[in-house]
Design an enzyme around this catalytic site. Structure first.
Site, PDB file in Angstrom:
ATOM      1  N   ILE A 393      40.926  24.953  43.408  1.00 32.70           N
ATOM      2  CA  ILE A 393      39.656  25.439  42.837  1.00 32.70           C
ATOM      3  C   ILE A 393      39.854  26.152  41.507  1.00 32.70           C
ATOM      4  O   ILE A 393      38.897  26.485  40.830  1.00 32.70           O
ATOM      5  CB  ILE A 393      38.912  26.395  43.804  1.00 32.70           C
ATOM      6  CG1 ILE A 393      39.833  27.527  44.279  1.00 32.70           C
ATOM      7  CG2 ILE A 393      38.298  25.642  44.960  1.00 32.70           C
ATOM      8  CD1 ILE A 393      39.114  28.621  45.028  1.00 32.70           C
ATOM      9  N   GLY A 399      50.198  30.039  39.314  1.00 32.97           N
ATOM     10  CA  GLY A 399      50.120  28.774  40.023  1.00 32.97           C
ATOM     11  C   GLY A 399      48.680  28.454  40.379  1.00 32.97           C
ATOM     12  O   GLY A 399      47.753  29.154  39.945  1.00 32.97           O
ATOM     13  N   GLU A 400      48.526  27.410  41.182  1.00 29.84           N
ATOM     14  CA  GLU A 400      47.167  26.979  41.504  1.00 29.84           C
ATOM     15  C   GLU A 400      46.459  27.941  42.465  1.00 29.84           C
ATOM     16  O   GLU A 400      47.116  28.610  43.274  1.00 29.84           O
ATOM     17  CB  GLU A 400      47.228  25.603  42.175  1.00 29.84           C
ATOM     18  CG  GLU A 400      47.433  24.505  41.154  1.00 29.84           C
ATOM     19  CD  GLU A 400      47.845  23.207  41.784  1.00 29.84           C
ATOM     20  OE1 GLU A 400      48.303  23.206  42.943  1.00 29.84           O
ATOM     21  OE2 GLU A 400      47.711  22.184  41.102  1.00 29.84           O
ATOM     22  N   VAL A 401      45.132  27.953  42.370  1.00 29.51           N
ATOM     23  CA  VAL A 401      44.329  28.680  43.351  1.00 29.51           C
ATOM     24  C   VAL A 401      43.604  27.606  44.175  1.00 29.51           C
ATOM     25  O   VAL A 401      43.003  26.691  43.600  1.00 29.51           O
ATOM     26  CB  VAL A 401      43.303  29.605  42.667  1.00 29.51           C
ATOM     27  CG1 VAL A 401      42.513  30.381  43.712  1.00 29.51           C
ATOM     28  CG2 VAL A 401      43.995  30.555  41.700  1.00 29.51           C
ATOM     29  N   ASP A 512      40.684  45.924  33.332  1.00 25.33           N
ATOM     30  CA  ASP A 512      40.287  44.587  32.884  1.00 25.33           C
ATOM     31  C   ASP A 512      38.989  44.171  33.581  1.00 25.33           C
ATOM     32  O   ASP A 512      38.859  43.045  34.050  1.00 25.33           O
ATOM     33  CB  ASP A 512      41.417  43.590  33.182  1.00 25.33           C
ATOM     34  CG  ASP A 512      41.262  42.302  32.364  1.00 25.33           C
ATOM     35  OD1 ASP A 512      40.406  42.270  31.466  1.00 25.33           O
ATOM     36  OD2 ASP A 512      41.998  41.341  32.637  1.00 25.33           O
TER      37      ASP A 512
HETATM   38  P1  AMP Z   1      42.612  34.350  39.209  1.00 23.27           P
HETATM   39  O1  AMP Z   1      44.018  33.939  39.086  1.00 23.27           O
HETATM   40  O2  AMP Z   1      42.398  35.438  40.203  1.00 23.27           O
HETATM   41  O3  AMP Z   1      41.970  34.660  37.886  1.00 23.27           O
HETATM   42  O4  AMP Z   1      41.822  33.079  39.809  1.00 23.27           O
HETATM   43  C1  AMP Z   1      41.611  31.893  39.048  1.00 23.27           C
HETATM   44  C2  AMP Z   1      40.303  31.246  39.459  1.00 23.27           C
HETATM   45  O5  AMP Z   1      40.348  30.867  40.834  1.00 23.27           O
HETATM   46  C3  AMP Z   1      39.095  32.202  39.363  1.00 23.27           C
HETATM   47  O6  AMP Z   1      38.545  32.199  38.082  1.00 23.27           O
HETATM   48  C4  AMP Z   1      38.142  31.625  40.401  1.00 23.27           C
HETATM   49  O7  AMP Z   1      37.420  30.565  39.841  1.00 23.27           O
HETATM   50  C5  AMP Z   1      39.084  31.083  41.455  1.00 23.27           C
HETATM   51  N1  AMP Z   1      39.259  32.064  42.541  1.00 23.27           N
HETATM   52  C6  AMP Z   1      40.165  33.052  42.628  1.00 23.27           C
HETATM   53  N2  AMP Z   1      40.019  33.759  43.766  1.00 23.27           N
HETATM   54  C7  AMP Z   1      38.991  33.192  44.434  1.00 23.27           C
HETATM   55  C8  AMP Z   1      38.336  33.468  45.682  1.00 23.27           C
HETATM   56  N3  AMP Z   1      38.728  34.478  46.449  1.00 23.27           N
HETATM   57  N4  AMP Z   1      37.321  32.695  46.045  1.00 23.27           N
HETATM   58  C9  AMP Z   1      36.917  31.676  45.247  1.00 23.27           C
HETATM   59  N5  AMP Z   1      37.470  31.382  44.074  1.00 23.27           N
HETATM   60  C10 AMP Z   1      38.502  32.115  43.650  1.00 23.27           C
END
Ligand code: AMP
Length: 749
Positions: A393, A399-401, A512
């Protein structure tokens, strides 16, 4: 031929034929039965309603028969702690009547058995439960962590005549945790010349287990020098007071959800020396014994603590820890609010990991020699086999989420987000990656992203959090431009502020805070995310290097944090103001395409972002308050939460919008000329922003030069027939952007 002529005339009196009626024998003409009524008889004095249609006694016989309305539609809910805001749109069929109103039925449901009870009298409905004319209502004083079902029923003047089923739409919500309600009942106990004993009752709505009470007191009219005592009991004795003096007391309770508000002020007076002398005579032996026992106990129990760093600063720099450890010391350590830097106070408070039961503060994982120890102290280890990864997503720095499901033994399966650490990571990357979990794992609040656990014993290393269906707030708002009511936007902002209040109470400075770092779920609940230490700013694409070498997201950061890295909860409040602006403008980029250098310069010179379009004046004022240069003048997060709660409770206060013509005045010179700008003609400008269709209207109405265009207001646009909100926004934002660039000496292109 008029219909009534078809009716027969007997002895000069008109007799109505079937399908017609005459309410009074004296009236000359017969009337056709009104819609949804009939008569099969001759000489009827009224018509009978069709099946499922009704007539109220007060309805005139000439009025159509009507029926109950259909159910209200599209009900949405917004949960804030223990308040629920409901909004809906009117029924598709009003039943032929204009007197539609709404009734709210409230049921409290037990999740396991699916059984529901009536809510009972403690719930308050604003403005009311019955006879609602507007399509919104707020329920307050609900129980925390409880499932409720609200049925919104549409009723009209004939609903009570209909035996048919009730027409309602139902909404299921679960309330969040909430801070306790105020202590209302405080009684004085024993009063002596130097001490006052108090006792009180638990708040009406504790909303959880009360961990402790905080008792604030000060000599009347000397509020700047107050003392705080903490107590786990519902009684306390304030000592070291002056004889014959009035003291003001306020008490608040704390649960895992944080502090409730302070009680009202209670005033009690110590007794004069002369009276005390006589009454003290009898008590000397008791006091002597208790003082001796007390001193010995205190010495034994707290001697160790006090010998540490806790009270090193001596009087005037007391740590609240000292207050808890040694109430007797408090008076001498009583601090003057005016002289204290609250941030410094907090630093001492959670310096060195000393934690008392119930006093929760954030612990910097950097202070652990072994970062793995911090992870395992604050995050649960999850077995990889409990996790099912479903799809990617997003992309994080490490890495990937992914989204997926988590099924822990004996628990319900949960949708989760899974952050993975890509292969080939260095030890530092692993530490930084898991650092976020060590921080997140310390928090427990409905507006902070919840950590389920970590996978560190197998690869890939993962951080598992609750899943937020709508992803990050900035993208979500851009995708749904103009789709929410003001109340829904304020609900989102309230959630973010509540999360930030919790973080600042814990002593955690986010650094941030931006809409891209807020996640939003399917109920539109916003949660603060993206926790880290130095890492936070390293992985934010918005962060830029400053002259002092740090990497900072300039547009969101307070001037003192940019200039000398003074990051505090007050600098978070500045960023919160920027988030408010992002939310109200549906994800617009703060300061548009101005360069970071120009943003720093403009802000330093006192310019501030102008109000977003259609922004309630109260919200813009709050933004400006957050952007005060003096950081101590910015509102604290608890004040922000209170302010937003007030606006939600009184939605009419959001109706006053910032005057469209004065929108630009704060960031910009009011009557700036655009003549020297990038566009040579109005047509060229409108074409460039894909609004060329309005060129003719602009020219015909005297807006034939860019200078004339600079004065256009939203009202003018509406007058010119630019009725589409999207178009209004495009034109106004483009004007604003040009003005910003001009004011900062930046002529576009
Ligand atoms: P981050 O590395 O936390 O900035 O996450 C990257 C992207 O993953 C975010 O911009 C969201 O689109 C998605 N994401 C991260 N955490 C979540 C979560 N708990 N639920 C849904 N999407 C998420």
């Amino acid at each position: 031929m008029p219909v009534e002529l078809k009716n027969k005339i007997y002895n000069g009196v008109k007799v109505c034929r079937p399908g017609f009626f005459k309410a009074s024998p004296h009236s000359q003409s017969c009337s056709k039965c009104p819609p949804h009524s009939y008569t099969h008889e001759e000489a009827s004095t009224s018509c009978v309603c069709e099946k499922d249609y009704f007539r109220r006694e007060s309805d005139p016989p000439t009025m159509a028969c009507t029926r109950p309305p259909s159910a209200p539609r599209n009900a949405i809910s917004n949960v804030n702690e223990t308040s629920v805001f409901l909004e809906w749109i009117p029924p598709a069929d009003a039943g032929g009547r204009k007197d539609v109103s709404y009734y709210i039925a409230c049921k409290k449901c037990h999740s396991h058995a699916g059984v529901c009870d009536e809510c009972g009298g403690h719930v308050r409905y604003l403005p009311r439960q019955i006879g609602l004319k507007n399509t919104s209502v707020m329920m307050v004083d609900l129980l925390a962590h409880t499932n409720y079902t609200f049925e919104i029923e549409a009723v009209n003047g004939v609903s009570d005549l209909s035996p048919g089923a009730r027409q309602y739409v139902s909404v299921n919500v679960t309330t969040n945790q909430a801070a306790p309600s105020p202590v209302t009942n405080v009684k004085k106990g024993k009063i002596a010349k130097n001490s006052i004993s108090l006792s009180w009752q638990e708040p009406d709505r504790p909303n959880g287990i009360i961990l402790e009470y905080e008792i604030k007191y000060f000599e009347k009219d000397q509020e700047t020098s107050y003392t705080i005592i903490k107590s786990k009991e519902t009684s306390v004795t304030a000592e070291g007071l002056k004889p014959a003096s009035v003291y003001v007391f306020q008490i608040r309770a704390r649960t895992a959800a944080g502090y409730g508000v302070f009680s009202r002020r209670f005033e009690f007076e110590t007794i004069p020396v002369s009276v005390a002398a006589s009454s003290d005579q009898n008590q000397i032996p008791i006091i002597a014994v208790s003082v001796t026992v007390g001193v010995i106990l205190l010495a034994v129990v707290f001697g160790f603590l006090l010998s540490g760093s806790c009270c090193e600063w001596g009087c005037g720099r007391a740590s609240p820890l000292c207050a808890v450890a040694h109430p007797g010391l408090m008076w001498r350590c009583g601090y003057s609010k005016a002289k204290q830097d609250p941030e410094e106070e907090k630093m001492h408070f959670h310096n060195g990991h000393i934690k008392l039961p119930g006093v929760r503060t954030y612990i910097d994982p950097h202070t652990y020699e072994d970062p793995n120890q911090a992870v395992h102290e604050f995050a649960k280890e999850i077995e990889a086999s409990c996790i099912t990864i479903e799809r990617v997503i997003g992309a994080g720095e490490f890495g990937e989420v992914c989204s997926g499901r988590l099924k822990l033994p004996g628990k319900r399966e949960l949708p989760v987000a899974i952050k993975t650490l890509k292969v080939g990571y260095t030890e530092k990357q692993r530490r930084d990656f898991l650092g976020e979990a060590s921080i997140m794992g310390q928090f427990d609040h409905p507006n902070i992203i919840h950590l389920e656990g970590v996978v560190t014993k197998s690869k890939p290393v993962m951080i598992v959090t609750e899943y937020m269906e709508n992803g990050s707030l900035d993208t979500f708002l851009k995708k749904n431009d103009g789709q929410f009511t003001v109340i829904q936007l304020v609900g989102m902002l309230r959630g973010i502020a509540a999360g930030m209040k919790y973080l600042s109470d814990m002593g955690y400075v986010h650094r941030d805070l931006a809409a891209r770092n807020i996640l939003i779920n399917s109920n539109l609940v916003c949660k603060v995310s993206d926790f880290g230490l130095s890492r936070v700013l390293e992985d934010d694409p918005e962060a830029a290097y400053t002259t002092r070498g740090g990497k900072i997201p300039i547009r969101w950061t307070a001037p003192e944090a940019i200039a000398f890295r003074k990051f505090t909860s007050a600098s978070d409040a500045w960023s919160y103001g920027i988030v408010m602006w992002e939310v109200v403008s549906y994800g617009e980029r703060p300061y548009w395409e101005m360069t970071n250098q120009d943003v720093i310069k403009a802000v330093e010179e006192g310019y501030r972002l102008p109000s977003p379009m259609d922004c309630p004046a109260a919200l813009y004022q709050l933004m400006l308050d957050c952007w005060q240069k003096d950081r101590n003048s910015r509102p604290k997060f608890d004040e922000i939460v209170n302010m937003l709660d007030k606006l939600i409770r009184n939605p009419s206060s959001l109706k006053t919008l910032v005057n469209a013509s004065s929108r630009v005045s704060n960031l910009l010179a009011e009557h700036v000329s655009l003549g020297s700008g990038a566009y040579r003609s109005v047509g060229e400008w409108l074409e460039a922003i894909k609004m060329g269709r309005y060129t003719e209207i602009f020219m015909e109405n005297g807006y034939s030069s860019m200078d004339a265009v600079a004065q256009v207001t939203l009202e003018d646009l509406r007058r010119l027939g630019v009725t589409l909100v999207g178009h209004q926004k495009k034109i106004m934002n483009s004007l604003q952007e040009m003005k910003v660039q001009l004011v900062n000496g930046m002529v576009p292109l």
